[in-house]
Design a protein around this motif. Structure first.
Motif, PDB file in Angstrom:
ATOM      1  N   UNK A   6       0.592  -1.203  -0.054  1.00 56.86           N
ATOM      2  CA  UNK A   6       0.291  -0.210   0.103  1.00 56.86           C
ATOM      3  C   UNK A   6       0.815   1.190   0.117  1.00 56.86           C
ATOM      4  N   UNK A   7       1.753   1.443   1.245  1.00 55.69           N
ATOM      5  CA  UNK A   7       3.097   2.098   1.276  1.00 55.69           C
ATOM      6  C   UNK A   7       3.662   2.473  -0.200  1.00 55.69           C
ATOM      7  N   UNK A  72      -5.988   9.509  11.564  1.00 53.53           N
ATOM      8  CA  UNK A  72      -5.530   9.030  10.403  1.00 53.53           C
ATOM      9  C   UNK A  72      -6.724   9.077   9.334  1.00 53.53           C
ATOM     10  N   UNK A  73      -8.039   9.188  10.061  1.00 52.76           N
ATOM     11  CA  UNK A  73      -8.419   8.598   8.894  1.00 52.76           C
ATOM     12  C   UNK A  73      -9.172   9.550   8.339  1.00 52.76           C
ATOM     13  N   UNK A  74      -8.943  11.016   8.536  1.00 50.62           N
ATOM     14  CA  UNK A  74      -9.575  12.566   8.102  1.00 50.62           C
ATOM     15  C   UNK A  74      -7.968  12.869   7.538  1.00 50.62           C
ATOM     16  N   UNK A  75      -6.898  12.613   7.818  1.00 48.79           N
ATOM     17  CA  UNK A  75      -6.022  12.935   7.566  1.00 48.79           C
ATOM     18  C   UNK A  75      -5.696  12.045   6.407  1.00 48.79           C
ATOM     19  N   UNK A  76      -6.133  10.747   5.863  1.00 47.89           N
ATOM     20  CA  UNK A  76      -6.515  10.528   4.939  1.00 47.89           C
ATOM     21  C   UNK A  76      -6.755  11.378   3.173  1.00 47.89           C
ATOM     22  N   UNK A 178      -8.538   4.664   2.172  1.00 44.11           N
ATOM     23  CA  UNK A 178      -7.637   4.468   3.244  1.00 44.11           C
ATOM     24  C   UNK A 178      -8.068   5.054   4.437  1.00 44.11           C
ATOM     25  N   UNK A 179      -8.868   6.220   4.629  1.00 43.13           N
ATOM     26  CA  UNK A 179      -9.482   7.313   5.379  1.00 43.13           C
ATOM     27  C   UNK A 179     -10.825   6.292   5.751  1.00 43.13           C
ATOM     28  N   UNK A 180     -11.261   5.768   4.495  1.00 39.22           N
ATOM     29  CA  UNK A 180     -12.869   5.557   4.235  1.00 39.22           C
ATOM     30  C   UNK A 180     -12.665   4.527   6.121  1.00 39.22           C
TER      31      UNK A 180
END
Length: 194
Positions: A6-7, A72-76, A178-180
């Motif tokens: 993924x990265x 993290x979710x919001x950051x993605x 990724x965020x969701x």
């Protein structure tokens, strides 16, 4: 292994049309010495993303899992939006000093160009998201090389065959997923896939 895949894939897509890819074009056209440029990109990225990955791992230990999940979710999702804003490199602001050599100039300019860049922030977020910091750092570095090595060898001719807007849209979609997945703890449903 998901952390690495993924990265690397996310950063490779995010780098298409990014200012560091433009920097790779500029360095290649200026110096015409691909090996020291590639080695400089590799070292600068490992150092920069190593630092970013360490911050991500530190954050994951500092903040409670529920708060971290929301951050993290919001950051993605924010990264997805940022991904759609094209980067520009102002070549006139970059000076090439011969005293550092091709390798040194590449290391220094790439390290500085990555400070606060999308891929550095993404490395922080992915290292906090995945509990495999080393794989994230290796993955983001591999993604950086996947995007930039062709730039060094093929220059601007290569760039015209790809639509940066389409590639950034794909990368933004990955960040949204990724965020969701992070916000709704999808990895618990699918056994750690995300």
């Amino acid at each position: 292994m998901n952390a690495f895949l993924i990265s690397s894939s996310t950063v490779a897509l995010a780098e298409m049309g990014d200012k560091t890819q433009l920097l790779a074009f500029l360095l290649a056209s200026r110096f015409k010495r691909p090996i020291p440029i590639i080695l400089g990109i590799t070292l600068a990225t490992l150092i920069n993303h190593g630092f970013a990955g360490s911050i991500g791992a530190w954050l994951s230990n500092l903040v409670s899992p529920d708060i971290l999940r929301w951050i993290l979710g919001i950051s993605f999702i924010a990264m997805a939006i940022w991904m759609l804003i094209p980067d520009k490199l102002e070549a006139e602001k970059i000076s090439f000093s011969s005293r550092f050599g091709v390798f040194g100039v590449t290391c220094l300019t790439f390290f500085l160009a990555e400070m606060g860049d999308k891929t550095q922030i993404a490395t922080i977020a992915m290292a906090a998201r995945f509990d495999q910091t080393a794989l994230v750092i290796l993955g983001t570095t591999a993604g950086m090389l996947i995007a930039n090595i062709p730039s060094v060898f093929l220059g601007e001719k290569f760039a015209h065959h790809f639509s940066p807007k389409l590639i950034h849209t794909i990368a933004a979609s990955i960040f949204i997923l990724l965020g969701i997945a992070t916000l709704f703890e999808v990895d618990k449903l699918f056994g750690g896939l995300f």
